[in-house]
Motif scaffolding. Structure first.
Motif, PDB file in Angstrom:
ATOM      1  N   UNK A  57      54.243 -44.233  37.807  1.00  0.00           N
ATOM      2  CA  UNK A  57      55.510 -44.178  37.083  1.00  0.00           C
ATOM      3  C   UNK A  57      56.378 -45.382  37.438  1.00  0.00           C
ATOM      4  N   UNK A  58      57.009 -45.955  36.445  1.00  0.00           N
ATOM      5  CA  UNK A  58      57.830 -47.146  36.658  1.00  0.00           C
ATOM      6  C   UNK A  58      59.272 -46.872  36.253  1.00  0.00           C
ATOM      7  N   UNK A  59      60.187 -47.524  36.936  1.00  0.00           N
ATOM      8  CA  UNK A  59      61.602 -47.461  36.563  1.00  0.00           C
ATOM      9  C   UNK A  59      62.107 -48.890  36.545  1.00  0.00           C
ATOM     10  N   UNK A  60      61.895 -49.557  35.432  1.00  0.00           N
ATOM     11  CA  UNK A  60      62.194 -50.979  35.321  1.00  0.00           C
ATOM     12  C   UNK A  60      63.694 -51.221  35.431  1.00  0.00           C
ATOM     13  N   UNK A  61      64.124 -51.712  36.592  1.00  0.00           N
ATOM     14  CA  UNK A  61      65.532 -52.000  36.785  1.00  0.00           C
ATOM     15  C   UNK A  61      66.389 -50.771  36.985  1.00  0.00           C
ATOM     16  N   UNK A  62      65.783 -49.608  37.063  1.00  0.00           N
ATOM     17  CA  UNK A  62      66.552 -48.377  37.190  1.00  0.00           C
ATOM     18  C   UNK A  62      66.619 -47.871  38.616  1.00  0.00           C
ATOM     19  N   UNK A  63      67.286 -46.741  38.785  1.00  0.00           N
ATOM     20  CA  UNK A  63      67.409 -46.100  40.087  1.00  0.00           C
ATOM     21  C   UNK A  63      66.123 -45.346  40.410  1.00  0.00           C
ATOM     22  N   UNK A  64      65.661 -45.458  41.637  1.00  0.00           N
ATOM     23  CA  UNK A  64      64.462 -44.730  42.068  1.00  0.00           C
ATOM     24  C   UNK A  64      64.779 -43.997  43.377  1.00  0.00           C
ATOM     25  N   UNK A  65      64.653 -42.680  43.324  1.00  0.00           N
ATOM     26  CA  UNK A  65      64.967 -41.828  44.468  1.00  0.00           C
ATOM     27  C   UNK A  65      63.803 -40.859  44.662  1.00  0.00           C
ATOM     28  N   UNK A  66      63.504 -40.507  45.903  1.00  0.00           N
ATOM     29  CA  UNK A  66      62.426 -39.558  46.182  1.00  0.00           C
ATOM     30  C   UNK A  66      62.909 -38.451  47.110  1.00  0.00           C
ATOM     31  N   UNK A  67      62.478 -37.212  46.811  1.00  0.00           N
ATOM     32  CA  UNK A  67      62.608 -36.091  47.730  1.00  0.00           C
ATOM     33  C   UNK A  67      61.317 -36.065  48.548  1.00  0.00           C
ATOM     34  N   UNK A  68      61.422 -36.077  49.855  1.00  0.00           N
ATOM     35  CA  UNK A  68      60.243 -36.233  50.703  1.00  0.00           C
ATOM     36  C   UNK A  68      59.480 -34.943  50.964  1.00  0.00           C
ATOM     37  N   UNK A  69      60.017 -33.812  50.592  1.00  0.00           N
ATOM     38  CA  UNK A  69      59.471 -32.505  50.981  1.00  0.00           C
ATOM     39  C   UNK A  69      57.965 -32.380  50.754  1.00  0.00           C
ATOM     40  N   UNK A  70      57.500 -32.722  49.553  1.00  0.00           N
ATOM     41  CA  UNK A  70      56.104 -32.499  49.210  1.00  0.00           C
ATOM     42  C   UNK A  70      55.117 -33.350  49.981  1.00  0.00           C
ATOM     43  N   UNK A  71      55.603 -34.422  50.612  1.00  0.00           N
ATOM     44  CA  UNK A  71      54.736 -35.268  51.440  1.00  0.00           C
ATOM     45  C   UNK A  71      54.811 -34.861  52.910  1.00  0.00           C
ATOM     46  N   UNK A  72      55.714 -33.939  53.232  1.00  0.00           N
ATOM     47  CA  UNK A  72      55.913 -33.540  54.630  1.00  0.00           C
ATOM     48  C   UNK A  72      55.403 -32.126  54.882  1.00  0.00           C
ATOM     49  N   UNK A  73      54.311 -31.776  54.196  1.00  0.00           N
ATOM     50  CA  UNK A  73      53.711 -30.461  54.342  1.00  0.00           C
ATOM     51  C   UNK A  73      52.235 -30.599  54.682  1.00  0.00           C
ATOM     52  N   UNK A  74      51.829 -29.907  55.741  1.00  0.00           N
ATOM     53  CA  UNK A  74      50.406 -29.796  56.046  1.00  0.00           C
ATOM     54  C   UNK A  74      49.859 -28.645  55.204  1.00  0.00           C
ATOM     55  N   UNK A  75      48.832 -28.935  54.407  1.00  0.00           N
ATOM     56  CA  UNK A  75      48.370 -27.985  53.410  1.00  0.00           C
ATOM     57  C   UNK A  75      46.902 -27.634  53.633  1.00  0.00           C
ATOM     58  N   UNK A  76      46.666 -26.366  53.929  1.00  0.00           N
ATOM     59  CA  UNK A  76      45.307 -25.857  54.068  1.00  0.00           C
ATOM     60  C   UNK A  76      45.241 -24.550  53.306  1.00  0.00           C
ATOM     61  N   UNK A  77      44.364 -24.490  52.305  1.00  0.00           N
ATOM     62  CA  UNK A  77      44.297 -23.320  51.436  1.00  0.00           C
ATOM     63  C   UNK A  77      44.136 -22.040  52.247  1.00  0.00           C
ATOM     64  N   UNK A  78      44.974 -21.051  51.944  1.00  0.00           N
ATOM     65  CA  UNK A  78      44.933 -19.767  52.621  1.00  0.00           C
ATOM     66  C   UNK A  78      45.737 -19.705  53.897  1.00  0.00           C
ATOM     67  N   UNK A  79      46.351 -20.814  54.290  1.00  0.00           N
ATOM     68  CA  UNK A  79      47.127 -20.857  55.533  1.00  0.00           C
ATOM     69  C   UNK A  79      48.595 -21.146  55.241  1.00  0.00           C
ATOM     70  N   UNK A  80      49.444 -20.748  56.177  1.00  0.00           N
ATOM     71  CA  UNK A  80      50.877 -21.017  56.037  1.00  0.00           C
ATOM     72  C   UNK A  80      51.133 -22.523  56.039  1.00  0.00           C
ATOM     73  N   UNK A  81      52.060 -22.942  55.213  1.00  0.00           N
ATOM     74  CA  UNK A  81      52.445 -24.357  55.167  1.00  0.00           C
ATOM     75  C   UNK A  81      53.126 -24.729  56.479  1.00  0.00           C
ATOM     76  N   UNK A  82      52.699 -25.840  57.063  1.00  0.00           N
ATOM     77  CA  UNK A  82      53.279 -26.316  58.316  1.00  0.00           C
ATOM     78  C   UNK A  82      53.919 -27.685  58.088  1.00  0.00           C
ATOM     79  N   UNK A  83      54.962 -28.018  58.851  1.00  0.00           N
ATOM     80  CA  UNK A  83      55.596 -29.334  58.681  1.00  0.00           C
ATOM     81  C   UNK A  83      54.675 -30.457  59.144  1.00  0.00           C
ATOM     82  N   UNK A  84      54.659 -31.527  58.395  1.00  0.00           N
ATOM     83  CA  UNK A  84      53.862 -32.715  58.737  1.00  0.00           C
ATOM     84  C   UNK A  84      54.790 -33.756  59.356  1.00  0.00           C
ATOM     85  N   UNK A  85      54.439 -34.311  60.494  1.00  0.00           N
ATOM     86  CA  UNK A  85      55.275 -35.363  61.079  1.00  0.00           C
ATOM     87  C   UNK A  85      55.249 -36.622  60.224  1.00  0.00           C
TER      88      UNK A  85
END
Length: 209
Positions: A57-85
């Motif tokens: 995805x591109x934002x040519x000359x525009x504002x670009x902001x990210x919420x980090x939540x989805x990259x800070x999760x350890x994900x293993x199917x069937x297990x509780x989500x844990x925080x990723x350092x």
């Protein structure tokens, strides 16, 4: 604009007390290279579905902001989500995020980083460098901001005592972007945008009750 993927991400809720999120299964990687956005884009992954090129995805000359939540999760199917350092994030992804205008995370997102809000912001700054403004939210306690070489706390304008607060952080980040990110984001400009976003979120939450 909607992009279809082969399968959806799935989460389950467990526990009778504090919310526990169980990862049910991965979805397809999101990609939309043919849908450029000129004004602003908010990247908000849920379960690492955006790769290091942010889906193309591109934002040519525009504002670009990210919420980090989805990259800070350890994900293993069937297990509780844990925080990723932060050190567990892919270096290429970190390099891409470092080029954005602002990064938003909650203290809960950064549960794998020890210490108070200042120490968590220090870890964010060390990971992503000096360019992006940093916004660290803390629910009803407001937010701490780090931009243009300054750091300061903004209390929440109102406390919503009853009703669901689900999605409040996402709404806050979206309103930061939708309100127009300042071309020269110093403390007064960032404060104005953040306070306006917090007031709007508080009003939306009040209407839910």
């Amino acid at each position: 604009h909607v992009e279809r993927v082969a399968r959806s991400i799935r989460f389950d809720h467990a526990g009778d007390g504090a919310r526990q999120l169980v990862f049910g299964g991965s979805g397809g990687r999101f990609s939309a290279p043919h849908a450029p956005v000129a004004a602003a884009v908010l990247y908000g992954p849920v379960a690492d579905e955006l790769s290091a090129d942010l889906g193309g995805q591109a934002a040519a000359g525009g504002t670009r902001v990210a919420i980090l939540q989805g990259w800070l999760r350890e994900l293993e199917a069937g297990s509780a989500v844990r925080p990723r350092p932060l050190r567990g994030m892919a270096p290429q992804l970190c390099a891409t995020l470092a080029t954005l205008d602002a990064l938003v995370a909650s203290r809960e997102d950064l549960a794998a980083e020890p210490g108070d809000a200042d120490r968590q912001l220090d870890a964010l700054r060390e990971t992503f460098g000096a360019r992006a403004a940093l916004v660290l939210t803390d629910g009803p306690n407001g937010a701490t901001l780090d931009a243009a070489g300054e750091r300061w706390h903004l209390p929440a304008p109102a406390r919503v005592e009853h009703g669901s607060t689900t999605g409040a952080g996402d709404m806050f980040a979206a309103l930061l972007v939708a309100g127009g990110w300042p071309a020269a984001p110093g403390r007064p400009e960032v404060t104005e945008r953040a306070e306006a976003a917090m007031r709007s979120v508080a009003e939306i939450l009040r209407r839910r009750r």
